[in-house]
Write an enzyme that holds these catalytic residues in place. Structure first.
Site, PDB file in Angstrom:
ATOM      1  CE  LYS A  32      -4.323  -1.650   1.985  1.00  0.00           C
ATOM      2  NZ  LYS A  32      -5.276  -1.553   3.117  1.00  0.00           N
TER       3      LYS A  32
ATOM      4  CE  LYS B 281      -6.295  -8.957  -2.079  1.00  0.00           C
ATOM      5  NZ  LYS B 281      -6.092  -8.419  -0.736  1.00  0.00           N
TER       6      LYS B 281
ATOM      7  CE  LYS C  47     -14.157  -3.862   0.265  1.00  0.00           C
ATOM      8  NZ  LYS C  47     -13.720  -3.758   1.663  1.00  0.00           N
TER       9      LYS C  47
HETATM   10  P1  AMP Z   1     -11.084  -5.888   2.876  1.00  0.00           P
HETATM   11  O1  AMP Z   1     -11.942  -5.751   1.668  1.00  0.00           O
HETATM   12  O2  AMP Z   1      -9.637  -5.780   2.547  1.00  0.00           O
HETATM   13  O3  AMP Z   1     -11.507  -5.062   4.040  1.00  0.00           O
HETATM   14  O4  AMP Z   1     -11.260  -7.401   3.336  1.00  0.00           O
HETATM   15  C1  AMP Z   1     -12.304  -7.841   4.163  1.00  0.00           C
HETATM   16  C2  AMP Z   1     -12.293  -9.353   4.293  1.00  0.00           C
HETATM   17  O5  AMP Z   1     -12.481  -9.972   3.008  1.00  0.00           O
HETATM   18  C3  AMP Z   1     -10.978  -9.935   4.838  1.00  0.00           C
HETATM   19  O6  AMP Z   1     -11.262 -11.042   5.671  1.00  0.00           O
HETATM   20  C4  AMP Z   1     -10.256 -10.369   3.602  1.00  0.00           C
HETATM   21  O7  AMP Z   1      -9.334 -11.413   3.843  1.00  0.00           O
HETATM   22  C5  AMP Z   1     -11.412 -10.856   2.730  1.00  0.00           C
HETATM   23  N1  AMP Z   1     -11.066 -10.748   1.302  1.00  0.00           N
HETATM   24  C6  AMP Z   1     -10.811  -9.606   0.613  1.00  0.00           C
HETATM   25  N2  AMP Z   1     -10.527  -9.883  -0.671  1.00  0.00           N
HETATM   26  C7  AMP Z   1     -10.592 -11.239  -0.794  1.00  0.00           C
HETATM   27  C8  AMP Z   1     -10.405 -12.155  -1.877  1.00  0.00           C
HETATM   28  N3  AMP Z   1     -10.089 -11.724  -3.092  1.00  0.00           N
HETATM   29  N4  AMP Z   1     -10.570 -13.473  -1.627  1.00  0.00           N
HETATM   30  C9  AMP Z   1     -10.908 -13.929  -0.394  1.00  0.00           C
HETATM   31  N5  AMP Z   1     -11.100 -13.121   0.665  1.00  0.00           N
HETATM   32  C10 AMP Z   1     -10.944 -11.797   0.477  1.00  0.00           C
END
Ligand code: AMP
Ligand code: TRP
Length: 330
Positions: free
Chosen positions: A111, A194, A197
């Protein structure tokens, strides 16, 4: 006693990776555990954000939690900034966390990019705030996607550091729960990245707010290779294997069962079935989010009630931690 905590940032829209890696797991745990699920709006301040959009994004994320099946009667759903424990305990833990531990965090490196010196202290301390989120409820289990493994290890290390420093057995070492068939959902455009968002291409992800036509179109347009059959081989066929994992997770089965079922099918037929399955499972989530978007007072009520319940759990733990470090007389 088991206590579950997890969080998701209100940045951009929730997507299939969040759903399979996190939300679906959250829902699975609410029947037999005490669960606390948080929209981590303080974490959203660690990257450039739009102040005019943040509260709305928090509300939308809360709608996504509810639409995915979380029951606000059974679990606590709230946003982080409404419970004062997080920043207070975060400070106490920051004072025990060696810089060397933070320097290893790969998410910070990604980041912060090349301009490391320009990155904020908040971004650097992000995983310490995350540790406070978990430890402040003395949570024992934390369902997350694969990408959070390193942060969870750090949370355990910080819990251990606190206990050792003060000679107490106060914080349980939280266990990551990285389970299911799709703990790392990849981009639909590039099997090496991955699903996230922040991807600039909307076709890289399925948003929980996408309507049925959009969901089907994105699955049909997902990049694949020229191999004809359905196999599980993430090294040689990352994009195809990602779709197998998504299918397995959506259908509540295993990757092996999917490969067996489609052993003699053409890949194009498999994709058509996946499009139907994705529409069947995710269509209602998006529709419920839309319904909730029209009822912001209800969503705000859930968050306010959740904040009260979160504070009722975290307040006494915070006070005990303050006694342990000597801020409060016993
Ligand atoms: P975030 O969107 O970074 O706040 O992630 C929130 C939750 O979603 C966390 O537990 C991440 O590990 C999970 N997560 C985010 N992106 C992925 C992905 N591409 N595959 C699986 N889990 C994800
Ligand atoms: N860092 C997590 C992510 O980006 C979000 C998060 C913040 C979290 N606090 C947490 C996850 C506590 C689990 C527990 O995915």
């Amino acid at each position: 006693m088991k206590r579950v905590f997890s969080g998701i940032q209100p940045t951009g829209s929730l997507h299939l990776g969040n759903y399979l890696g996190a939300l679906k797991r959250f829902v699975a745990m609410q029947d037999d555990h005490e669960c606390i699920y948080c929209i981590v709006d303080l974490h959203a301040l660690t990257m450039p954000h739009d102040p005019a959009g943040l509260a709305g994004a928090t509300r939308e994320a809360a709608a996504g939690f509810l639409a995915s099946g979380l029951d606000p009667e059974r679990c606590v759903v709230f946003n982080q900034s409404r419970c004062p424990m997080h920043t207070r305990l975060g400070w106490m833990l920051a004072c025990l966390t060696p810089l060397g531990w933070l320097n290893r965090m790969t998410q910070f490196k990604e980041k912060a990019g090349k301009k490391r010196d320009g990155a904020s202290l908040g971004l650097y301390g992000y995983p310490v705030l995350q540790a406070a989120d978990i430890l402040g409820y003395r949570a024992t289990h934390v369902p997350v996607g694969e990408d959070q493994k390193q942060h969870l290890e750090l949370s355990r290390d910080i819990a251990g550091a606190f206990n050792r420093r003060f000679g107490v057995d106060f914080f349980p070492l939280p266990e990551p729960v990285i389970a299911g068939e799709a703990t790392r959902v990849m981009s639909l455009r590039d099997g090496a990245r991955k699903m996230s968002k922040s991807d600039e291409s909307d076709y890289a992800r399925i948003n929980l707010t996408d309507d049925r036509d959009t969901i089907a179109r994105k699955v049909r347009k997902a990049r694949t290779d020229s191999e004809p059959g359905v196999t599980w081989d993430p090294e040689a066929r990352p994009e195809a294997s990602n779709l197998v994992a998504i299918y397995a997770a959506l259908a509540d089965t295993t990757r092996q069962a999917v490969v067996d079922e489609y052993a003699s099918a053409r890949f194009s037929d498999f994709k058509a079935r996946l499009a139907e399955l994705a529409v069947e499972k995710l269509g209602p989530v998006g529709e419920e989010m839309k319904r909730l978007a029209a009822d912001p007072a209800y969503v705000d009520g859930v968050l306010a009630d959740g904040a009260r319940r979160a504070h009722a759990i975290a307040g006494p733990i915070q006070a005990e931690a303050e006694e342990i470090v000597g801020l409060l007389a016993p």
